[in-house]
Design an enzyme around this catalytic site. Structure first.
Site, PDB file in Angstrom:
ATOM      1  N   ARG A 258      69.239  27.760  73.018  1.00 20.69           N
ATOM      2  CA  ARG A 258      69.958  26.566  72.808  1.00 20.69           C
ATOM      3  C   ARG A 258      70.469  26.434  71.441  1.00 20.69           C
ATOM      4  NH1 ARG A 258      67.395  21.977  70.982  1.00 20.69           N
ATOM      5  NH2 ARG A 258      68.453  20.678  72.417  1.00 20.69           N
TER       6      ARG A 258
ATOM      7  N   GLU B 126      43.193  40.762  81.492  1.00 20.14           N
ATOM      8  CA  GLU B 126      42.188  40.170  80.266  1.00 20.14           C
ATOM      9  C   GLU B 126      42.838  40.185  78.959  1.00 20.14           C
ATOM     10  OE1 GLU B 126      38.817  38.531  78.564  1.00 20.14           O
ATOM     11  OE2 GLU B 126      39.561  38.719  80.886  1.00 20.14           O
TER      12      GLU B 126
ATOM     13  N   PRO C 226      47.405  34.841  72.972  1.00 23.29           N
ATOM     14  CA  PRO C 226      46.732  33.518  72.366  1.00 23.29           C
ATOM     15  C   PRO C 226      46.194  33.758  71.011  1.00 23.29           C
ATOM     16  CG  PRO C 226      46.028  34.270  74.836  1.00 23.29           C
ATOM     17  CD  PRO C 226      46.757  35.481  74.312  1.00 23.29           C
TER      18      PRO C 226
ATOM     19  N   ASP D 187      67.841  17.163  66.724  1.00 20.75           N
ATOM     20  CA  ASP D 187      66.641  17.384  67.459  1.00 20.75           C
ATOM     21  C   ASP D 187      65.322  16.865  66.578  1.00 20.75           C
ATOM     22  OD1 ASP D 187      67.943  17.802  69.753  1.00 20.75           O
ATOM     23  OD2 ASP D 187      67.838  20.023  69.763  1.00 20.75           O
TER      24      ASP D 187
END
Length: 253
Positions: A154, A117, A90, A169
């Site tokens: 992709r 954690e 994160p 895209d």
């Protein structure tokens, strides 16, 4: 491309790797994916991969040894000299289309999926990248790794049916993609814009550019600040601003 994934939950990858674009890429041997349970590399007889943090704190931390041993085994099994090792975290750099394009140029990617954690800090010395999907916390890195793998693969040559598809895209051009339509030309009173049906490719290209700018202006205006605008695009944005202002005034009447 070769991709290795270190995870405590290998079965989570079975569905995504068998279906759709990823599954076809593997079938066509454009991609090889190996999923490893790093618990198998623990030097503990109970295959323990986590422990309490020094200094106290909530939860358990992943130990450095199983991750390091897993990486060493992968390095011995792969002839690729260049390996990008990605730690799902994160606190890492936020994943975006630019990073997906960067990853797609690599010969070998390794994703480390965390759990519990957090990590023993020494694990960070084994990686080249620390990456996050966004400003939120998941229960593990598996879902994030799946998203990054899909966004990256992709972009590989021959993976999509049409290699031009990825180039237009949203985010690939710096703009959100323009609206698109298919048959029928009218449905429930909603019609396909006439310009898309007249066969004039120059006018169609102008319309597509303007509508990409409009969608970006309305939904993600901060993206325009990062874009080097041409004189034509500047003019279109002025027109869009005026058109949207008139539309708001009309709604108020």
């Amino acid at each position: 491309m070769r991709i290795d994934v270190l995870t405590l939950f290998p079965r989570m990858f079975e569905g995504p790797l068998r279906e759709s674009i990823l599954g076809k890429a593997i079938e066509k041997e454009l991609l090889a994916v190996y999923v490893h349970n790093f618990r198998d590399f623990s030097d503990n007889k109970h295959q323990q991969v986590d422990d309490y943090p020094y200094g106290g704190g909530a939860g358990m931390l992943l130990k450095a040894q199983p991750i390091h041993a897993s990486l060493e085994a992968i390095r011995e099994s792969s002839p690729a000299t260049s390996k990008r090792v990605v730690l799902l975290d994160p606190a890492g750099k936020k994943f975006d289309q630019s990073l997906a394009e960067e990853f797609s140029e690599e010969e070998h990617l390794i994703f480390i999926c965390g759990h519990y954690e957090g990590y023993d800090e020494r694990i960070r010395s084994f990686v080249t990248d620390e990456v996050s999907l966004g400003d939120y916390v998941l229960t593990g890195g598996e879902l994030g790794a799946m998203v990054m793998i899909d966004a990256t693969v992709r972009l590989l040559p021959e993976v999509l049916g049409n290699d031009e598809s990825a180039k237009t895209d949203s985010h690939s051009t710096g703009l959100l993609e323009h609206p698109q339509y298919t048959r029928p030309a009218e449905y429930l009173g909603m019609e396909v814009p006439e310009v898309l049906r007249n066969g004039n490719h120059k006018l169609i290209a102008e319309w597509q550019l303007k509508e990409s700018l409009r969608r970006t202006y309305l939904r993600r205006p901060e993206m325009l600040e990062q874009l080097e605008l041409t004189d034509e695009m500047e003019k279109m944005l002025q027109e869009i601003s005026q058109e949207e202002a008139r539309a708001v005034d009309k709604e108020k009447l």
